[in-house]
Design a protein around this motif. Sequence first.
Motif, short mmCIF file in Angstrom:
data_model
loop_
_atom_site.label_atom_id
_atom_site.label_comp_id
_atom_site.label_asym_id
_atom_site.label_seq_id
_atom_site.Cartn_x
_atom_site.Cartn_y
_atom_site.Cartn_z
N GLY A 152 0.79 -1.23 0.00
CA GLY A 152 0.00 0.00 0.00
C GLY A 152 0.82 1.28 0.00
O GLY A 152 0.27 2.38 0.06
N HIS A 153 2.16 1.14 -0.06
CA HIS A 153 3.03 2.32 -0.13
C HIS A 153 3.77 2.34 -1.46
O HIS A 153 3.92 1.31 -2.13
CB HIS A 153 4.02 2.33 1.04
N SER A 154 4.24 3.53 -1.81
CA SER A 154 4.87 3.67 -3.12
C SER A 154 6.01 4.68 -3.06
O SER A 154 5.97 5.65 -2.29
CB SER A 154 3.84 4.12 -4.16
N LEU A 155 7.00 4.41 -3.89
CA LEU A 155 8.05 5.41 -4.09
C LEU A 155 8.40 5.45 -5.56
O LEU A 155 8.27 4.46 -6.28
CB LEU A 155 9.28 5.13 -3.22
N ALA A 156 8.85 6.61 -6.00
CA ALA A 156 9.24 6.80 -7.39
C ALA A 156 10.68 7.29 -7.43
O ALA A 156 11.12 8.03 -6.54
CB ALA A 156 8.32 7.80 -8.08
N TYR A 157 11.40 6.85 -8.47
CA TYR A 157 12.79 7.25 -8.68
C TYR A 157 12.93 7.76 -10.11
O TYR A 157 12.53 7.08 -11.05
CB TYR A 157 13.72 6.06 -8.43
N SER A 158 13.49 8.93 -10.25
CA SER A 158 13.56 9.58 -11.56
C SER A 158 14.56 8.94 -12.49
O SER A 158 14.45 9.08 -13.71
CB SER A 158 13.93 11.05 -11.38
N GLY A 159 15.60 8.22 -11.96
CA GLY A 159 16.77 7.98 -12.80
C GLY A 159 17.34 9.33 -13.19
O GLY A 159 17.25 10.30 -12.41
N ASP A 160 17.90 9.42 -14.39
CA ASP A 160 18.34 10.72 -14.90
C ASP A 160 17.33 11.16 -15.96
O ASP A 160 17.09 10.43 -16.93
CB ASP A 160 19.71 10.60 -15.56
N THR A 161 16.78 12.34 -15.81
CA THR A 161 15.81 12.82 -16.78
C THR A 161 15.54 14.30 -16.59
O THR A 161 15.70 14.83 -15.48
CB THR A 161 14.48 12.05 -16.66
N GLY A 162 15.12 14.94 -17.67
CA GLY A 162 14.49 16.23 -17.52
C GLY A 162 13.06 16.03 -17.08
O GLY A 162 12.55 14.90 -17.05
N PRO A 163 12.39 17.11 -16.70
CA PRO A 163 10.98 16.98 -16.34
C PRO A 163 10.20 16.47 -17.55
O PRO A 163 10.44 16.91 -18.68
CB PRO A 163 10.58 18.40 -15.95
N CYS A 164 9.28 15.54 -17.33
CA CYS A 164 8.53 14.96 -18.44
C CYS A 164 7.26 14.30 -17.89
O CYS A 164 7.18 13.98 -16.70
CB CYS A 164 9.38 13.95 -19.21
N PRO A 165 6.26 14.11 -18.76
CA PRO A 165 5.00 13.50 -18.30
C PRO A 165 5.19 12.12 -17.68
O PRO A 165 4.48 11.77 -16.73
CB PRO A 165 4.17 13.43 -19.59
N ALA A 166 6.14 11.33 -18.21
CA ALA A 166 6.34 9.98 -17.64
C ALA A 166 6.82 10.07 -16.19
O ALA A 166 6.43 9.26 -15.35
CB ALA A 166 7.33 9.19 -18.49
N LEU A 167 7.65 11.07 -15.90
CA LEU A 167 8.11 11.23 -14.52
C LEU A 167 6.94 11.63 -13.62
O LEU A 167 6.80 11.13 -12.50
CB LEU A 167 9.23 12.28 -14.46
N ASP A 168 6.09 12.51 -14.11
CA ASP A 168 4.89 12.86 -13.35
C ASP A 168 4.04 11.62 -13.07
O ASP A 168 3.53 11.43 -11.97
CB ASP A 168 4.04 13.88 -14.11
N ASP A 169 3.88 10.77 -14.10
CA ASP A 169 3.07 9.56 -13.93
C ASP A 169 3.67 8.64 -12.87
O ASP A 169 2.96 8.08 -12.04
CB ASP A 169 2.95 8.80 -15.25
N LEU A 170 4.99 8.46 -12.94
CA LEU A 170 5.65 7.58 -11.97
C LEU A 170 5.46 8.09 -10.54
O LEU A 170 5.31 7.32 -9.60
CB LEU A 170 7.15 7.50 -12.27
N ALA A 171 5.47 9.41 -10.40
CA ALA A 171 5.44 10.02 -9.07
C ALA A 171 4.02 10.24 -8.53
O ALA A 171 3.87 10.57 -7.36
CB ALA A 171 6.18 11.36 -9.11
#
Length: 252
Positions: A152-171
């Motif tokens: 029931g818990h979650s964490l997101a990791y960006s790797g290396d990236t600029g801001p992008c919709p996929a990063l928003d989705d992961l987070a």
Amino acid sequence: MELVVLGAGTPYPRPDRACSGYLLRADDIRVWVDAGPGTLANLQRHVRPDQLSAIWLSHTHADHTADLLSAYYALAFADLSPTAPIPVLGPPGWAERMEAFLASGEPNPMSRVFEVHELHDGHEVTLGGLRLTSRAVEHGLPAFGLRAEHGGHSLAYSGDTGPCPALDDLARDADLLLCEADSSTWPSDEPRWHCTPEDAGATARRAGVGRLVVTHVGPSLSPEEATRRARTAFGGPTHCAHEGDVYSPSGT
Ligand SMILES: [Zn+2]
């Protein structure tokens, strides 16, 4: 679920400041997330490399992968004895790139100790009760961010990236976002391949995360400045990843 910071530095390791690498642990599952130089030694404070459940690589830049070569030597030629090849999930072509360095003369030497898996956008895998979702992000070469969910818990990791919709989705609504803040600024007319602290903070705010941890702070910033700037943009609890830190998305 816990995230142990094995290294958060870039672009080269220094004493007590290894490059990108984390240990993700939940129940008896142990996943080495990025294998930057210096992190294999720190990993062994917590788990024997031959007892890893999996290794996950965001992209093939050396500051995220170089210690996979050291792990190959550890698993293939030393006193460690994996009972089966360790699954390694990485961007397409990761194994061939590593094998080119080894120049061992044998076909597919990586498969001696690693089970080769290639990520794609939307890749999902479940290890015990831990679910890992990978999304393609923007870094100028095949690169992925990660979302880990457990209990029931979650964490997101960006790797290396600029801001992008996929990063928003992961987070999205994650308890914790571990986000790179490599660059102090970025030219407005160039493709965005890294985040500034403001990008990390704005991503955390848009996605509605509980806590932000900035990492991979580049040489143009100090960890303190990156954290202060990211906190201002986020408006929520913000920390800076330091080697040895342990974060639990449940808040402890
Ligand atoms: Zn990179």
